[in-house]
Design an enzyme around this catalytic site. Structure first.
Site, PDB file in Angstrom:
ATOM      1  N   ASP A 299       0.849  -1.197   0.000  1.00 49.09           N
ATOM      2  CA  ASP A 299       0.000   0.000   0.000  1.00 49.09           C
ATOM      3  C   ASP A 299       0.884   1.246   0.000  1.00 49.09           C
ATOM      4  O   ASP A 299       1.891   1.307   0.723  1.00 49.09           O
ATOM      5  CB  ASP A 299      -0.907   0.002   1.229  1.00 49.09           C
ATOM      6  CG  ASP A 299      -1.926   1.128   1.181  1.00 49.09           C
ATOM      7  OD1 ASP A 299      -2.959   0.953   0.516  1.00 49.09           O
ATOM      8  OD2 ASP A 299      -1.671   2.176   1.789  1.00 49.09           O
ATOM      9  N   ILE A 300       0.517   2.239  -0.825  1.00 46.84           N
ATOM     10  CA  ILE A 300       1.261   3.507  -0.834  1.00 46.84           C
ATOM     11  C   ILE A 300       0.809   4.344   0.356  1.00 46.84           C
ATOM     12  O   ILE A 300      -0.384   4.621   0.517  1.00 46.84           O
ATOM     13  CB  ILE A 300       1.023   4.294  -2.137  1.00 46.84           C
ATOM     14  CG1 ILE A 300       1.345   3.425  -3.361  1.00 46.84           C
ATOM     15  CG2 ILE A 300       1.861   5.567  -2.161  1.00 46.84           C
ATOM     16  CD1 ILE A 300       0.979   4.080  -4.681  1.00 46.84           C
TER      17      ILE A 300
ATOM     18  N   GLU B 215      -4.600   2.298  -4.477  1.00 42.94           N
ATOM     19  CA  GLU B 215      -3.146   2.462  -4.356  1.00 42.94           C
ATOM     20  C   GLU B 215      -2.467   1.193  -3.848  1.00 42.94           C
ATOM     21  O   GLU B 215      -1.348   1.234  -3.355  1.00 42.94           O
ATOM     22  CB  GLU B 215      -2.821   3.640  -3.419  1.00 42.94           C
ATOM     23  CG  GLU B 215      -3.246   3.460  -1.981  1.00 42.94           C
ATOM     24  CD  GLU B 215      -4.638   3.996  -1.688  1.00 42.94           C
ATOM     25  OE1 GLU B 215      -4.865   4.426  -0.547  1.00 42.94           O
ATOM     26  OE2 GLU B 215      -5.487   3.984  -2.588  1.00 42.94           O
TER      27      GLU B 215
END
Length: 342
Positions: free
Chosen positions: A216-217, A259
Site C-alpha cells: 500500500d502507498i 493504491e
C-alpha cells in the site's frame, strides 16, 4: 496419364477436400492459438508426404514456432530470424518456396542451412492484410516428395491459418483487456485471484512454499488531494515499473485496487519474502517522485507491506489473502514505511 495415376490423384483430391471441410469444424471450436496450431500441423502431416512440418509466426523481426511435427530433436533449437534467406525471400516476395530437389535448385542457394538433410521443401506464406505474418514449412528427406496438389492444399491451409491467427489474436487482445489494469498495464485483481489459486495448487502438489506481498502507498490520498489525480496516476505507473524491475522473472505483480499492489513469489519462503519486501520498500523510498516533498508527511513516497507465506499463514486463497492484509494493517498501524510478517 495412367488409370492408376488418375485414381490416385482423384483419391488425393477427395482426401484434401475432406480435410479442408473437417478443418473448419475443428479449428472453429478453438480460440487458443496453440491448440489451433496443433490441429493444423496434424492435418499437414496426414495429408502430405512431409516428414516434418512447422508453423512459424512472424511479428516484426521476430520469428517464433507455433507448432511442429516430425523434426529430429526440436525445430525450436534453431535460431530463427527474418534475416534467414528463405524467410527473407518469402517476406519480400509473398510467394511460396517449392523445390523437389534442393541440391540442384540454384535459385534456393543459401536458403537451406548447412547440414540440412532435406531434399524437398515447401514453404507457403500466411498473409494477413497482405503482410506475411506466418509461414507453413514442410520438408522431406526424399526427392519429389511434393506435387502441385500439395502446393494447392498448403495454400488453402495458409488461408485457414490466417483466419485462425487473426481470430485468436483478437481473442487474446479481448482476454488481456479483461484481466489488465489499463493505467499501470499490470494484471488486475481478477487475474491475481486466478493465478494465486493455480499457484497454490502447484505449491500443495509439490510441497513448495509460496509467499505473497500486499503493498500500500502511504498517505496516497494526501498526494492526490494536493496534486490531483493525474499526478497520482503518474506515481502509480512509476511504482508499477519499479516493482516489476526489482522482481525475478517468475514473480508476478498486480494492481490490487486503488493504491494497493500485490506481489506473488513462487517457491519463496518467509525469510526470502521478507528480504524481497524490504528491498522493494527501500527502492521506493530512494526513488524520486515529482511532488513528494510538498505533499507527503515524510517528504517521500513510501510503502507499507504485509507478508504472508503458504503453508504457515494459510492454506487457501482466502486465508492467505487475509493473513497478508492483516500484516499490512499492522505495518500501517505501527507507523507506515515498513514491512510486517503475519
Amino acid at each position: 496419364m495412367s488409370p492408376e495415376m488418375t485414381d490416385s490423384l482423384i483419391e488425393k483430391k477427395l482426401k484434401t477436400l475432406s480435410a479442408i471441410s473437417g478443418l473448419h469444424q475443428r479449428i472453429g471450436a478453438h480460440l487458443d492459438l496453440e491448440e489451433v496450431g496443433g490441429i493444423l500441423v496434424d492435418t499437414l502431416s496426414n495429408i502430405t508426404n512431409c516428414e516434418a512440418c512447422a508453423i512459424l509466426l512472424i511479428e516484426g523481426d521476430k520469428v517464433s514456432i507455433l507448432a511442429e511435427r516430425g523434426f529430429i530433436g526440436s525445430f525450436g533449437s534453431i535460431n530463427l530470424s527474418t534475416d534467414m534467406p528463405a524467410i527473407r525471400q518469402i517476406i519480400e516476395t509473398k510467394k511460396p518456396i517449392f523445390s523437389n530437389d534442393l541440391e540442384k535448385d540454384d535459385a534456393l542457394a543459401g536458403c537451406v542451412p548447412a547440414g540440412c538433410r532435406a531434399k524437398s521443401l515447401l514453404c507457403v506464406p500466411v498473409l494477413i492484410n497482405n503482410e506475411v505474418k506466418g509461414i507453413l514449412h514442410l520438408d522431406s528427406f526424399e526427392k519429389n516428395a511434393f506435387d502441385e496438389e500439395d502446393l494447392n492444399f498448403v495454400q488453402l491451409l495458409a488461408k485457414e491459418t490466417a483466419i485462425a491467427i487473426e481470430r485468436s489474436l483478437l481473442y487474446e487482445e479481448i482476454k488481456n483487456l479483461s484481466v489488465t489494469d489499463t493505467l499501470t498495464n499490470l494484471f488486475n485483481r481478477r487475474k491475481m485471484e486466478e493465478d494465486l489459486r493455480n499457484e497454490l495448487e502447484r505449491s500443495k502438489r509439490y510441497a513448495r512454499p509460496l509467499s505473497i506481498l500486499m503493498i500500500d502507498i502511504d498517505h496516497f490520498k494526501n498526494f492526490n488531494d494536493y496534486h490531483g489525480h493525474q499526478k497520482g496516476d503518474d506515481v502509480l505507473r512509476k511504482l508499477a515499473s519499479l516493482l516489476k524491475a526489482n522482481l525475478r522473472a517468475i514473480d508476478r505483480v498486480y494492481r490490487y485496487g486503488g493504491e494497493e499492489f500485490f506481489v506473488m513469489l513462487p517457491e519463496v519462503d518467509k525469510e526470502g519474502a521478507l528480504a524481497c519486501a524490504e528491498r522493494l520498500r527501500r527502492k521506493a523510498e530512494q526513488e524520486p517522485f515529482e511532488g513528494e516533498k510538498e505533499s507527503q508527511p515524510s517528504g517521500k513516497i513510501t510503502l507499507s507491506i504485509g507478508v504472508a507465506t503458504y503453508p504457515f499463514d494459510g492454506d487457501t486463497l482466502d486465508k492467505l489473502l487475509e493473513a497478508a492484509d492483516s500484516a499490512l494493517y499492522r505495518a500501517k498501524a505501527l507507523g507506515r514505511n515498513r514491512v510486517c510478517l503475519y
